[in-house]
Design an enzyme around this catalytic site. Structure first.
Site, short mmCIF file in Angstrom:
data_model
loop_
_atom_site.label_atom_id
_atom_site.label_comp_id
_atom_site.label_asym_id
_atom_site.label_seq_id
_atom_site.Cartn_x
_atom_site.Cartn_y
_atom_site.Cartn_z
N ASP A 103 0.80 -1.24 0.00
CA ASP A 103 0.00 0.00 0.00
C ASP A 103 0.83 1.29 0.00
O ASP A 103 0.28 2.38 -0.20
CB ASP A 103 -0.99 0.00 1.19
CG ASP A 103 -0.32 -0.17 2.56
OD1 ASP A 103 0.86 0.21 2.70
OD2 ASP A 103 -0.99 -0.68 3.48
N HIS A 118 6.82 -7.55 -1.12
CA HIS A 118 5.76 -8.04 -2.00
C HIS A 118 5.39 -7.01 -3.07
O HIS A 118 4.35 -7.15 -3.72
CB HIS A 118 4.52 -8.43 -1.19
CG HIS A 118 4.71 -9.69 -0.39
ND1 HIS A 118 3.85 -10.10 0.60
CD2 HIS A 118 5.67 -10.65 -0.45
CE1 HIS A 118 4.27 -11.25 1.11
NE2 HIS A 118 5.38 -11.59 0.50
N CYS A 147 0.77 -0.41 -21.73
CA CYS A 147 2.03 0.31 -21.95
C CYS A 147 1.96 0.99 -23.31
O CYS A 147 1.16 0.60 -24.17
CB CYS A 147 3.15 -0.74 -21.92
SG CYS A 147 4.79 -0.07 -22.11
N THR A 187 1.27 -9.21 11.29
CA THR A 187 1.27 -10.23 10.24
C THR A 187 0.82 -11.56 10.85
O THR A 187 1.17 -11.87 11.99
CB THR A 187 2.64 -10.40 9.54
OG1 THR A 187 2.57 -11.49 8.62
CG2 THR A 187 3.78 -10.61 10.51
P1 OAD Z 1 -2.89 -11.15 7.20
O1 OAD Z 1 -4.20 -10.59 6.79
O2 OAD Z 1 -2.66 -12.59 6.95
O3 OAD Z 1 -2.67 -10.93 8.76
C1 OAD Z 1 -2.94 -9.70 9.38
C2 OAD Z 1 -2.52 -9.79 10.82
O4 OAD Z 1 -2.69 -8.51 11.40
C3 OAD Z 1 -3.33 -10.77 11.67
O5 OAD Z 1 -2.45 -11.58 12.42
C4 OAD Z 1 -4.15 -9.87 12.60
O6 OAD Z 1 -4.36 -10.44 13.89
C5 OAD Z 1 -3.24 -8.66 12.69
N1 OAD Z 1 -3.93 -7.39 13.00
C6 OAD Z 1 -5.20 -7.01 12.71
N2 OAD Z 1 -5.43 -5.75 13.13
C7 OAD Z 1 -4.28 -5.32 13.68
C8 OAD Z 1 -3.87 -4.10 14.31
N3 OAD Z 1 -4.71 -3.06 14.43
N4 OAD Z 1 -2.59 -4.02 14.77
C9 OAD Z 1 -1.73 -5.06 14.66
N5 OAD Z 1 -2.06 -6.23 14.07
C10 OAD Z 1 -3.31 -6.36 13.61
O7 OAD Z 1 -1.77 -10.23 6.53
P2 OAD Z 1 -0.25 -10.56 6.23
O8 OAD Z 1 0.34 -11.39 7.31
O9 OAD Z 1 0.38 -9.27 5.89
O10 OAD Z 1 0.59 -11.44 0.03
O11 OAD Z 1 -0.37 -11.42 4.92
C11 OAD Z 1 0.79 -11.83 4.28
C12 OAD Z 1 0.58 -11.84 2.79
O12 OAD Z 1 -0.57 -12.62 2.48
C13 OAD Z 1 0.28 -10.50 2.17
O13 OAD Z 1 1.43 -9.71 1.92
C14 OAD Z 1 -0.40 -10.87 0.90
C15 OAD Z 1 -1.32 -11.94 1.45
O14 OAD Z 1 -1.78 -12.86 0.54
C16 OAD Z 1 0.65 -11.13 -1.24
O15 OAD Z 1 -0.13 -10.35 -1.75
C17 OAD Z 1 1.77 -11.79 -1.97
#
Ligand code: OAD
Length: 246
Positions: A103, A118, A147, A187
């Protein structure tokens, strides 16, 4: 909040700090996460939207989804969690950020030493020439965008089934190898290879901190688990880290 003594003892101006973030850091800015109750992967199928195969089959559908997300992100602002991480970069010269988020909110908050592992959905890549350009048009005038050479443009992001940029991966691994404190924020810690990064740092002796309102597969490994929202916990943690410098 009070940080444990073994963390405080590691903190000085030269401490090598690495922060890894995921979608949770942007949740309080109104950007949907992927997993969990309101996660994008509850409503959409990743294999229809975030794979090279999906793009080949229906580039218009994939671009409509990205255009919708770009619209949400364009209206979002960095939150206190992003701002705390941006200030960490100012306070600690040996700070680095690895984000899984596409983002661009960390850069908007002021971080410069950031690896967007990513990719970034404000960057578009020509599917023929491989050239990358910035594009902040919301909504896009043409879907799918093209393009000048006539070929389709795609989001410059890493889809399921694709490899990470080898240079980004190499730089990340070098940082993890040497870091003394690793902070993992928002994450679910299930998408590889980033999910393995904390394990590598731990093996090299880093102090691990996790900020997340929910437990994750990483939680049993960490030295300090801060259960809460990034926008609330990180400003407090930053104050503690700055306090340890005195
Ligand atoms: P996820 O959606 O899997 O996880 C989000 C995490 O944020 C969860 O563990 C929530 O508990 C936590 N969370 C929610 N609200 C929060 C807050 N206010 N403060 C802190 N934590 C909070 O997202 P990612 O782990 O980023 O990949 O996902 C990894 C990848 O999976 C992404 O980069 C994307 C996705 O498919 C690609 O697009 C390649």
């Amino acid at each position: 909040m009070e940080i444990p003594k073994d963390l405080r003892d590691r903190i000085n101006r030269e401490t090598r700090i690495v922060v890894i973030t995921g979608a949770g850091i942007s949740a309080e800015s109104g950007v949907p996460t992927f997993r969990g109750k309101d996660g994008l992967w509850r409503r959409f199928r990743a294999e229809e939207l975030a794979t090279p195969y999906a793009f080949k089959r229906d580039p218009k559908l994939v671009w409509e989804w990205y255009d919708w997300r770009r619209g949400i992100i364009a209206r979002a602002e960095p939150n206190p969690g992003h701002l705390a991480i941006a200030e960490m970069e100012m306070v600690f010269p040996n700070f680095h950020l690895i984000t899984q988020n596409v983002d661009g909110l960390h850069r908007r908050a002021g971080n410069q030493k950031v690896i967007e592992i990513h990719g970034n959905l404000w960057m578009l890549r020509c599917t023929r020439e491989g050239t990358v350009r910035e594009n902040y048009e919301v909504p896009l005038k043409e879907i799918p965008p093209r393009c000048q050479c006539g070929a389709l443009l795609r989001p410059h992001v890493v889809w399921f089934g694709e490899s990470l940029n080898p240079e980004d991966l190499k730089r990340s691994l070098a940082l993890l190898e040497r870091c003394e404190v690793l902070l993992v924020v928002g994450t679910s810690a299930v998408v590889q290879p980033v999910a393995s990064f904390p394990w590598m740092a731990k093996e090299k002796g880093a102090f691990l901190i996790e900020v997340n309102p929910e437990p994750t597969p990483l939680s049993p490994l960490v030295d300090l688990s801060l259960r809460g929202k990034a926008g609330e916990v990180l400003p407090e943690l930053l104050q503690e880290l700055k306090g340890a410098l005195d």
